[in-house]
Design a protein around this motif. Structure first.
Motif, PDB file in Angstrom:
ATOM      1  N   ASP A  10      23.897  59.167  15.081  1.00  0.00           N
ATOM      2  CA  ASP A  10      23.479  57.722  15.270  1.00  0.00           C
ATOM      3  C   ASP A  10      23.846  56.805  13.985  1.00  0.00           C
ATOM      4  O   ASP A  10      24.046  55.812  13.835  1.00  0.00           O
ATOM      5  CB  ASP A  10      21.840  57.579  15.533  1.00  0.00           C
ATOM      6  N   ASN A  11      23.642  57.651  12.747  1.00  0.00           N
ATOM      7  CA  ASN A  11      24.017  57.244  11.547  1.00  0.00           C
ATOM      8  C   ASN A  11      25.396  57.034  11.334  1.00  0.00           C
ATOM      9  O   ASN A  11      26.033  55.891  10.714  1.00  0.00           O
ATOM     10  CB  ASN A  11      23.665  58.265  10.435  1.00  0.00           C
ATOM     11  N   ILE A  12      26.153  57.769  11.806  1.00  0.00           N
ATOM     12  CA  ILE A  12      27.710  57.571  11.778  1.00  0.00           C
ATOM     13  C   ILE A  12      28.003  56.325  12.705  1.00  0.00           C
ATOM     14  O   ILE A  12      28.835  55.427  12.220  1.00  0.00           O
ATOM     15  CB  ILE A  12      28.519  58.843  12.409  1.00  0.00           C
ATOM     16  N   PHE A  13      27.397  56.267  13.695  1.00  0.00           N
ATOM     17  CA  PHE A  13      27.937  55.040  14.586  1.00  0.00           C
ATOM     18  C   PHE A  13      27.270  53.710  14.134  1.00  0.00           C
ATOM     19  O   PHE A  13      28.194  52.663  14.055  1.00  0.00           O
ATOM     20  CB  PHE A  13      27.110  55.342  15.964  1.00  0.00           C
ATOM     21  N   ALA A  14      26.086  53.604  13.243  1.00  0.00           N
ATOM     22  CA  ALA A  14      25.553  52.338  12.840  1.00  0.00           C
ATOM     23  C   ALA A  14      26.661  52.241  11.542  1.00  0.00           C
ATOM     24  O   ALA A  14      27.169  50.940  11.336  1.00  0.00           O
ATOM     25  CB  ALA A  14      24.333  52.663  12.185  1.00  0.00           C
ATOM     26  N   GLU A  15      27.091  53.125  10.706  1.00  0.00           N
ATOM     27  CA  GLU A  15      28.010  52.704   9.799  1.00  0.00           C
ATOM     28  C   GLU A  15      29.113  52.215  10.132  1.00  0.00           C
ATOM     29  O   GLU A  15      29.898  51.586   9.557  1.00  0.00           O
ATOM     30  CB  GLU A  15      28.091  54.069   8.486  1.00  0.00           C
ATOM     31  N   LEU A  16      29.834  52.956  11.375  1.00  0.00           N
ATOM     32  CA  LEU A  16      30.991  52.726  11.814  1.00  0.00           C
ATOM     33  C   LEU A  16      31.118  51.234  12.363  1.00  0.00           C
ATOM     34  O   LEU A  16      31.985  50.392  11.878  1.00  0.00           O
ATOM     35  CB  LEU A  16      31.415  53.371  13.165  1.00  0.00           C
ATOM     36  N   VAL A  28      39.656  53.458  17.252  1.00  0.00           N
ATOM     37  CA  VAL A  28      38.529  54.404  16.707  1.00  0.00           C
ATOM     38  C   VAL A  28      38.165  55.413  17.771  1.00  0.00           C
ATOM     39  O   VAL A  28      37.485  56.298  17.709  1.00  0.00           O
ATOM     40  CB  VAL A  28      37.305  53.602  16.371  1.00  0.00           C
ATOM     41  N   LEU A  29      38.742  55.076  19.034  1.00  0.00           N
ATOM     42  CA  LEU A  29      37.957  55.767  20.278  1.00  0.00           C
ATOM     43  C   LEU A  29      38.181  57.263  20.111  1.00  0.00           C
ATOM     44  O   LEU A  29      37.133  57.993  20.399  1.00  0.00           O
ATOM     45  CB  LEU A  29      38.385  55.034  21.491  1.00  0.00           C
ATOM     46  N   PRO A  30      39.462  57.707  19.699  1.00  0.00           N
ATOM     47  CA  PRO A  30      39.721  59.139  20.072  1.00  0.00           C
ATOM     48  C   PRO A  30      39.097  60.023  19.053  1.00  0.00           C
ATOM     49  O   PRO A  30      38.372  60.996  19.132  1.00  0.00           O
ATOM     50  CB  PRO A  30      41.297  59.124  19.809  1.00  0.00           C
ATOM     51  N   VAL A  31      38.893  59.243  17.857  1.00  0.00           N
ATOM     52  CA  VAL A  31      38.221  59.875  16.429  1.00  0.00           C
ATOM     53  C   VAL A  31      36.730  59.875  16.802  1.00  0.00           C
ATOM     54  O   VAL A  31      36.055  60.919  16.543  1.00  0.00           O
ATOM     55  CB  VAL A  31      38.450  59.306  15.290  1.00  0.00           C
ATOM     56  N   LEU A  32      36.230  58.877  17.421  1.00  0.00           N
ATOM     57  CA  LEU A  32      34.773  58.779  17.598  1.00  0.00           C
ATOM     58  C   LEU A  32      34.320  59.732  18.781  1.00  0.00           C
ATOM     59  O   LEU A  32      33.293  60.463  18.430  1.00  0.00           O
ATOM     60  CB  LEU A  32      34.286  57.425  18.078  1.00  0.00           C
ATOM     61  N   ALA A  33      35.276  60.167  19.822  1.00  0.00           N
ATOM     62  CA  ALA A  33      35.058  60.983  20.729  1.00  0.00           C
ATOM     63  C   ALA A  33      34.729  62.429  19.922  1.00  0.00           C
ATOM     64  O   ALA A  33      34.004  63.211  20.316  1.00  0.00           O
ATOM     65  CB  ALA A  33      36.038  61.117  21.592  1.00  0.00           C
ATOM     66  N   LEU A  34      35.776  62.870  19.085  1.00  0.00           N
ATOM     67  CA  LEU A  34      35.797  63.844  18.543  1.00  0.00           C
ATOM     68  C   LEU A  34      34.567  64.146  17.496  1.00  0.00           C
ATOM     69  O   LEU A  34      33.725  65.046  17.516  1.00  0.00           O
ATOM     70  CB  LEU A  34      37.202  64.266  17.592  1.00  0.00           C
ATOM     71  N   VAL A  35      34.420  63.299  16.767  1.00  0.00           N
ATOM     72  CA  VAL A  35      32.978  63.074  15.725  1.00  0.00           C
ATOM     73  C   VAL A  35      31.736  63.117  16.656  1.00  0.00           C
ATOM     74  O   VAL A  35      31.018  64.382  16.168  1.00  0.00           O
ATOM     75  CB  VAL A  35      33.153  61.771  15.014  1.00  0.00           C
ATOM     76  N   SER A  36      31.578  62.597  17.585  1.00  0.00           N
ATOM     77  CA  SER A  36      30.336  62.593  18.463  1.00  0.00           C
ATOM     78  C   SER A  36      30.341  64.059  19.118  1.00  0.00           C
ATOM     79  O   SER A  36      28.918  64.564  19.245  1.00  0.00           O
ATOM     80  CB  SER A  36      30.262  61.497  19.320  1.00  0.00           C
ATOM     81  N   GLU A  37      31.306  64.315  19.736  1.00  0.00           N
ATOM     82  CA  GLU A  37      31.220  65.728  20.508  1.00  0.00           C
ATOM     83  C   GLU A  37      30.787  66.823  19.346  1.00  0.00           C
ATOM     84  O   GLU A  37      29.968  67.807  19.864  1.00  0.00           O
ATOM     85  CB  GLU A  37      32.585  66.261  21.105  1.00  0.00           C
ATOM     86  N   ILE A  38      31.196  66.910  18.210  1.00  0.00           N
ATOM     87  CA  ILE A  38      30.900  67.980  17.334  1.00  0.00           C
ATOM     88  C   ILE A  38      29.336  67.892  16.944  1.00  0.00           C
ATOM     89  O   ILE A  38      28.525  68.849  17.146  1.00  0.00           O
ATOM     90  CB  ILE A  38      31.527  67.801  15.972  1.00  0.00           C
ATOM     91  N   ARG A  39      28.814  66.498  17.016  1.00  0.00           N
ATOM     92  CA  ARG A  39      27.219  66.435  16.582  1.00  0.00           C
ATOM     93  C   ARG A  39      26.437  66.835  18.145  1.00  0.00           C
ATOM     94  O   ARG A  39      25.479  67.178  17.995  1.00  0.00           O
ATOM     95  CB  ARG A  39      26.964  65.090  16.104  1.00  0.00           C
ATOM     96  N   MET A  40      27.314  66.368  19.105  1.00  0.00           N
ATOM     97  CA  MET A  40      26.368  66.670  20.082  1.00  0.00           C
ATOM     98  C   MET A  40      26.253  68.133  20.516  1.00  0.00           C
ATOM     99  O   MET A  40      25.492  68.580  21.012  1.00  0.00           O
ATOM    100  CB  MET A  40      27.007  65.786  21.518  1.00  0.00           C
ATOM    101  N   LYS A  41      27.280  68.768  20.390  1.00  0.00           N
ATOM    102  CA  LYS A  41      27.506  70.538  20.531  1.00  0.00           C
ATOM    103  C   LYS A  41      26.463  71.292  19.405  1.00  0.00           C
ATOM    104  O   LYS A  41      25.520  72.056  19.849  1.00  0.00           O
ATOM    105  CB  LYS A  41      28.917  70.868  20.045  1.00  0.00           C
TER     106      LYS A  41
END
Length: 396
Positions: free
Chosen positions: A32-38, A169-182
């Motif tokens: 959520d912090n990453i998404f807000a700054e994005l 930004v979608l492909p990188v956001l997908a990778l970044v979010s997946e790492i945090r979700m895992k």
């Protein structure tokens, strides 16, 4: 969670945003912090963002998903949890998130144009003065589909350049979010199956057989009476519902008062209250009192359905236990062992013989104040122990 440092954000292009997302977010734990700054960085490239969301499917025993919502001018994103029943409600059925989950590659709605879609979400956004909206899938591994959305209030909506920059930004956001979700998933699963404290120890590296520590704790073992008869005579689904209701009645007070349930054993449970908390023994008795009330309510509910009241036994002792990994080379159990655990188990077995729901050892009773209603029930032989044990019943 700390808010992103938006004062220092000065990207010049969409490529800068992608580079930041790729290379400079590895030390931020929370998506959520990453998404807000994005979103702030995307604004500073000239994209007229007014609102953005991430809709994530999570593996959690209580929640289907989480929705992260960012709004213009906010330093932080808001997180709301989404229950499993949402799939049956109109807020989800026919929504953009529903369409993406069903396989759509994009949902775009020019909110200024009429006639438009009539889903309540679009009506709400029009009422807020938003002019354009786009939703895309966030594609994770093994076919997992999540959703990200962006909206603007600029007259005319997003232009082609805006859409192109957002797509970058979608492909990188997908990778970044997946790492945090895992990472969050690993923590959630451990908390769900072994408890919060044990989960933290495992994540910290306590994964070797035999690794552990000695803990002085109050030990509580609870067992449901007549479960064999119930499971033989009740329909299977009713038995499962009964067990879940029973474990809710017992477990929620334990967690509320600082105890940790280490395992469910058939129709029983094992919990500890570490004495590192000076209130541990009092907390255990408060938990027992609340569990009793919940069990009484559950029995009343069953009585209204023509079923017999539910009986249970609780044994409580205090002592040193080995808290750690026990098992085979490839299959471990994070639990407690030791004579103190065996004593609590024997006291639970004695509850039926002595006609008491809760039996406490003298060692435990000596650690609680006189504010609790303890009844001395004499000395009794305990299987596996050479000397009789002085016991107390709890009437609270």
């Amino acid at each position: 969670m700390n808010a992103p440092n938006i004062e220092s954000v000065t990207p010049q292009s969409g490529d800068d945003v992608v580079a930041w997302l790729t290379n400079e977010t590895r030390d931020e734990r929370f998506i959520d912090n990453i998404f807000a700054e994005l979103c702030v960085r995307l604004q500073q490239t000239g994209i007229p963002l007014k609102r953005a969301t991430m809709n994530l499917l999570i593996q959690h025993p209580q929640w289907l998903g989480a929705r992260i919502i960012w709004g213009d001018g906010k330093r932080e994103a808001e997180i709301t949890r989404v229950d499993y029943e949402v799939r049956e409600r109109s807020e989800y059925i026919g929504s953009p998130v529903y369409e993406i989950h069903q396989g759509a590659g994009e949902v775009r709605e020019r909110l200024e144009r009429a006639p438009g879609r009539t889903h309540a979400l679009f009506d709400e956004m029009r009422a807020q003065g938003l002019t354009d909206y786009v939703a895309w899938p966030l594609l994770h591994t093994l076919g997992k589909r999540h959703v990200v959305t962006f909206a603007t209030d600029r007259s005319g909506g997003f232009d082609d350049a805006d859409i192109a920059e957002l797509r970058k930004v979608l492909p990188v956001l997908a990778l970044v979010s997946e790492i945090r979700m895992k990472n969050r998933l690993a923590r959630t699963l451990l908390e769900t199956y072994v408890g919060t404290h044990a989960g933290e120890m495992i994540l910290a590296g306590a994964t070797r057989r035999g690794s552990g520590t000695t803990v002085r704790a109050a030990i509580m073992i609870c067992d449901l009476r007549d479960f064999t008869r119930i499971s033989d005579s009740w329909p299977r689904d009713d038995v499962i519902d009964l067990l879940n209701d029973y474990f809710d009645a017992m477990s929620e007070p334990i967690a509320r008062h600082g105890g940790e349930i280490l395992k469910f054993i058939g129709d029983g449970l094992l919990a500890i209250f570490p004495l590192s908390d000076p209130r541990a023994c009092a907390n255990l008795l408060h938990a027992v009192s609340e569990a009793r009330q919940a069990m009484a309510a559950l029995s009343e509910k069953n009585s209204m359905m023509g079923r017999a009241p539910m009986n249970y036994g609780i044994g409580v002792h205090v002592g040193d236990v080995m808290y750690g990994n026990i098992g085979s080379r490839s299959r471990l159990d994070f639990t407690v062992i030791g004579p103190a655990v065996n004593m609590a188990s024997r006291l639970e077995a004695l509850t039926k013989q002595l006609g008491r729901n809760v039996l406490l050892s003298r060692a435990f009773a000596d650690l609680v104040s006189h504010d609790f209603a303890l009844e001395h029930v004499g000395e009794h032989s305990v299987r596996g122990f050479s000397e009789p044990i002085e016991l107390f019943a709890y009437r609270g």
